[in-house]
Design a protein around this motif. Structure first.
Motif, PDB file in Angstrom:
ATOM      1  N   LEU A   8       0.822  -1.218   0.000  1.00 20.41           N
ATOM      2  CA  LEU A   8       0.000   0.000   0.000  1.00 20.41           C
ATOM      3  C   LEU A   8       0.849   1.258   0.000  1.00 20.41           C
ATOM      4  O   LEU A   8       0.457   2.279  -0.538  1.00 20.41           O
ATOM      5  CB  LEU A   8      -0.915  -0.006   1.231  1.00 20.41           C
ATOM      6  N   ARG A   9       2.048   1.203   0.597  1.00 22.38           N
ATOM      7  CA  ARG A   9       2.872   2.399   0.703  1.00 22.38           C
ATOM      8  C   ARG A   9       3.638   2.684  -0.583  1.00 22.38           C
ATOM      9  O   ARG A   9       4.032   3.814  -0.839  1.00 22.38           O
ATOM     10  CB  ARG A   9       3.889   2.236   1.841  1.00 22.38           C
ATOM     11  N   THR A  10       3.845   1.675  -1.392  1.00 23.30           N
ATOM     12  CA  THR A  10       4.722   1.827  -2.544  1.00 23.30           C
ATOM     13  C   THR A  10       4.316   2.957  -3.490  1.00 23.30           C
ATOM     14  O   THR A  10       5.151   3.782  -3.868  1.00 23.30           O
ATOM     15  CB  THR A  10       4.810   0.495  -3.322  1.00 23.30           C
ATOM     16  N   PRO A  11       3.029   3.075  -3.876  1.00 26.42           N
ATOM     17  CA  PRO A  11       2.674   4.149  -4.793  1.00 26.42           C
ATOM     18  C   PRO A  11       2.935   5.535  -4.199  1.00 26.42           C
ATOM     19  O   PRO A  11       3.233   6.468  -4.918  1.00 26.42           O
ATOM     20  CB  PRO A  11       1.171   3.915  -5.038  1.00 26.42           C
ATOM     21  N   HIS A  12       2.796   5.665  -2.878  1.00 27.13           N
ATOM     22  CA  HIS A  12       2.951   6.989  -2.263  1.00 27.13           C
ATOM     23  C   HIS A  12       4.422   7.336  -2.069  1.00 27.13           C
ATOM     24  O   HIS A  12       4.783   8.498  -1.985  1.00 27.13           O
ATOM     25  CB  HIS A  12       2.228   7.024  -0.921  1.00 27.13           C
ATOM     26  N   SER A  13       5.297   6.349  -1.964  1.00 23.50           N
ATOM     27  CA  SER A  13       6.702   6.614  -1.713  1.00 23.50           C
ATOM     28  C   SER A  13       7.517   6.741  -2.994  1.00 23.50           C
ATOM     29  O   SER A  13       8.683   7.111  -2.950  1.00 23.50           O
ATOM     30  CB  SER A  13       7.302   5.514  -0.837  1.00 23.50           C
ATOM     31  N   ALA A  14       6.921   6.404  -4.135  1.00 18.01           N
ATOM     32  CA  ALA A  14       7.638   6.498  -5.397  1.00 18.01           C
ATOM     33  C   ALA A  14       7.948   7.963  -5.703  1.00 18.01           C
ATOM     34  O   ALA A  14       7.086   8.834  -5.547  1.00 18.01           O
ATOM     35  CB  ALA A  14       6.799   5.896  -6.523  1.00 18.01           C
ATOM     36  N   PRO A  15       9.188   8.266  -6.113  1.00 19.32           N
ATOM     37  CA  PRO A  15       9.539   9.660  -6.413  1.00 19.32           C
ATOM     38  C   PRO A  15       8.782  10.153  -7.644  1.00 19.32           C
ATOM     39  O   PRO A  15       8.447   9.361  -8.533  1.00 19.32           O
ATOM     40  CB  PRO A  15      11.043   9.584  -6.680  1.00 19.32           C
ATOM     41  N   PRO A  16       8.490  11.446  -7.698  1.00 24.88           N
ATOM     42  CA  PRO A  16       7.793  11.978  -8.876  1.00 24.88           C
ATOM     43  C   PRO A  16       8.698  11.890 -10.092  1.00 24.88           C
ATOM     44  O   PRO A  16       9.934  11.885  -9.968  1.00 24.88           O
ATOM     45  CB  PRO A  16       7.534  13.442  -8.485  1.00 24.88           C
ATOM     46  N   PRO A  17       8.125  11.781 -11.267  1.00 27.92           N
ATOM     47  CA  PRO A  17       8.955  11.716 -12.475  1.00 27.92           C
ATOM     48  C   PRO A  17       9.742  13.005 -12.644  1.00 27.92           C
ATOM     49  O   PRO A  17       9.266  14.086 -12.285  1.00 27.92           O
ATOM     50  CB  PRO A  17       7.920  11.535 -13.602  1.00 27.92           C
ATOM     51  N   PRO A  18      10.972  12.919 -13.162  1.00 28.78           N
ATOM     52  CA  PRO A  18      11.769  14.138 -13.349  1.00 28.78           C
ATOM     53  C   PRO A  18      11.128  15.049 -14.387  1.00 28.78           C
ATOM     54  O   PRO A  18      10.458  14.574 -15.314  1.00 28.78           O
ATOM     55  CB  PRO A  18      13.116  13.593 -13.829  1.00 28.78           C
ATOM     56  N   PRO A  19      11.306  16.372 -14.257  1.00 28.44           N
ATOM     57  CA  PRO A  19      10.724  17.282 -15.245  1.00 28.44           C
ATOM     58  C   PRO A  19      11.388  17.086 -16.604  1.00 28.44           C
ATOM     59  O   PRO A  19      12.560  16.690 -16.688  1.00 28.44           O
ATOM     60  CB  PRO A  19      11.041  18.666 -14.671  1.00 28.44           C
ATOM     61  N   SER A  20      10.663  17.351 -17.654  1.00 31.09           N
ATOM     62  CA  SER A  20      11.230  17.207 -18.992  1.00 31.09           C
ATOM     63  C   SER A  20      12.292  18.282 -19.226  1.00 31.09           C
ATOM     64  O   SER A  20      12.298  19.329 -18.580  1.00 31.09           O
ATOM     65  CB  SER A  20      10.134  17.338 -20.051  1.00 31.09           C
ATOM     66  N   ARG A  21      13.186  17.995 -20.150  1.00 26.42           N
ATOM     67  CA  ARG A  21      14.261  18.954 -20.470  1.00 26.42           C
ATOM     68  C   ARG A  21      13.676  20.281 -20.936  1.00 26.42           C
ATOM     69  O   ARG A  21      14.149  21.364 -20.563  1.00 26.42           O
ATOM     70  CB  ARG A  21      15.142  18.358 -21.559  1.00 26.42           C
ATOM     71  N   LEU A  22      12.638  20.206 -21.766  1.00 26.10           N
ATOM     72  CA  LEU A  22      12.028  21.432 -22.289  1.00 26.10           C
ATOM     73  C   LEU A  22      11.420  22.261 -21.169  1.00 26.10           C
ATOM     74  O   LEU A  22      11.598  23.495 -21.118  1.00 26.10           O
ATOM     75  CB  LEU A  22      10.953  21.080 -23.323  1.00 26.10           C
ATOM     76  N   SER A  23      10.713  21.608 -20.240  1.00 30.13           N
ATOM     77  CA  SER A  23      10.069  22.351 -19.154  1.00 30.13           C
ATOM     78  C   SER A  23      11.099  23.008 -18.250  1.00 30.13           C
ATOM     79  O   SER A  23      10.878  24.108 -17.733  1.00 30.13           O
ATOM     80  CB  SER A  23       9.157  21.425 -18.338  1.00 30.13           C
ATOM     81  N   VAL A  24      12.253  22.367 -18.072  1.00 34.08           N
ATOM     82  CA  VAL A  24      13.319  22.948 -17.247  1.00 34.08           C
ATOM     83  C   VAL A  24      13.855  24.214 -17.907  1.00 34.08           C
ATOM     84  O   VAL A  24      14.029  25.250 -17.257  1.00 34.08           O
ATOM     85  CB  VAL A  24      14.454  21.927 -17.028  1.00 34.08           C
TER      86      VAL A  24
END
Length: 318
Positions: A8-24
Motif C-alpha cells: 500500500l505504501r509503494t505508490p505513495h513513496s515512489a519519487p515523482p517523475p523528473p521534469p522534462s528537459r524542455l520544461s526545465v
C-alpha cells in the motif's frame, strides 16, 4: 500483513517523475517576469502610434531584442548565482536550474551566449533599419549589463546597482528606444518630456518587481555577500522603498497627463497608485516564501498598467 502495508505504501513513496528537459529550460527563462520585457516595448510602440510613426516590423524587432536580453540576463543570473553560492537547492524562491542540478553551469552559460548574441544581432538590424548608431550602442551596453548583472569583478546585483539597471533598461532604454527606432525610420524625432515621464513610470514598476525579489532573498543574499539594495537598506526600509517606487510611478503618469494634455492617462495613473498601494499593504505583512505571490502580483500590475497606457495612447493620436 506487513507485506500488504508495504504494497500500500509503494505508490505513495515512489519519487515523482523528473521534469522534462524542455520544461526545465522554459522555467529557466522565468516566464512570470517576462512582462518586464514586454511592457516597455508595448508602451513604446503605443507612443509611436500616438505620434503617428508606428512601424510594426520594427516594433516586433524591439520586442524580440528586449525579451532576448531579459532571457539572457536570467540565464546568466541562474548560472553565476549558483557558481557564487548565492543560489542553492534550499533557496526560498522558485527553483533555479543550475543550483538544483537540472542544467549544468556550462550548458547555461552557452545558452546565455547564444541568446545574447541573437539579441545583439537584432539590435544591429534595428540600428541599420533606422535607429542608427545610438541603438547599436544601446544594444551592446544592454548585452554587457545583462552579463554584468551577476558576473565580472563588480556584478551589478552584488553591489546594489541591480535596481538601477532594471529602471534604466526596462524603463528608459526599452520604452524610448522602441519609440526612437520607429520615429527615426520615419525621419521624426519623437522623444519628448511626456514620453520620458511615461518611460520612467514603466521603469519604476519594473524595478518594483526586482525589489520584491530582493526583499524575499535578503537574508540569504546577505549571508553570501550579495549586497543588493534590499540588503543595504534593511527589511523595513526596503518595504517603504517598494511603496515609494509605485507612488512615484503614479506621479510620473499624472505629470505625463498634464504635459501631454491627455487627461485619459489619469486612468492608468490611478491603477498604478491603487495597485501599488495594495501591494504595499500586502508586502508589509508578508515574509519569506509568501513574497513569491507578491512578485507575481507586481509583474501583473506592470502588465495591467502597461496595457492601460497602450490603450490610451493608441486611441488618442495627436
Amino acid at each position: 500483513m506487513s507485506h500488504e502495508h508495504s504494497a500500500l505504501r509503494t505508490p505513495h513513496s515512489a519519487p515523482p517523475p523528473p521534469p522534462s528537459r524542455l520544461s526545465v529550460w522554459l522555467s529557466a527563462t522565468r516566464p512570470k517576469t517576462l512582462a518586464a520585457g514586454l511592457v516597455p516595448v508595448l508602451v513604446g510602440t503605443a507612443l509611436a502610434v500616438h505620434e503617428g510613426v508606428a512601424d510594426w516590423t520594427l516594433a516586433g524587432g524591439c520586442l524580440a531584442a528586449a525579451l532576448l536580453v531579459q532571457v539572457g540576463c536570467n540565464f546568466a543570473n541562474d548560472a553565476f548565482d549558483a557558481l557564487k553560492g548565492a543560489d542553492t537547492a534550499a533557496r526560498i524562491g522558485p527553483r533555479r536550474a543550475v543550483a538544483s542540478g537540472l542544467i549544468s553551469a556550462r550548458a547555461m552559460l552557452i545558452a546565455t551566449a547564444v541568446v545574447l548574441a541573437a539579441a545583439l544581432a537584432v539590435g544591429i538590424w534595428l540600428g541599420a533599419a533606422g535607429g542608427g548608431w545610438p541603438i547599436i550602442v544601446l544594444g551592446v551596453v544592454s548585452v554587457l549589463c545583462a552579463v554584468g548583472y551577476t558576473a565580472g569583478p563588480f556584478p551589478l546585483a552584488y553591489i546594489g546597482l541591480g535596481d538601477l539597471f532594471v529602471f534604466l533598461f526596462f524603463g528608459l532604454v526599452a520604452v524610448l528606444g522602441t519609440l526612437w527606432v520607429q520615429g527615426a525610420a520615419h525621419g521624426h524625432g519623437a522623444l519628448h518630456t511626456g514620453a520620458i515621464l511615461v518611460a520612467e513610470a514603466v521603469g519604476l514598476q519594473a524595478t518594483g518587481i526586482i525589489a520584491v525579489n530582493n526583499l524575499r532573498d535578503r537574508a540569504g543574499d546577505a549571508a553570501v555577500g550579495k549586497r543588493t539594495l534590499a540588503v543595504r537598506l534593511g527589511d523595513r526600509a526596503t518595504r517603504g522603498y517598494i511603496i515609494g517606487l509605485h507612488v512615484t510611478a503614479m506621479l510620473c503618469l499624472v505629470l505625463a497627463a498634464w504635459v501631454m494634455r491627455l487627461p485619459a492617462l489619469l486612468a492608468p495613473a490611478a491603477l498604478a497608485g491603487i495597485g501599488g498601494g495594495l501591494l504595499g499593504l500586502g508586502i508589509a505583512r508578508t515574509q519569506g516564501a509568501a513574497l513569491n505571490a507578491y512578485l507575481a502580483r507586481s509583474a501583473a500590475l506592470e502588465l495591467l498598467t502597461g496595457a492601460g497606457l497602450a490603450a490610451v495612447l493608441m486611441l488618442t493620436p495627436r
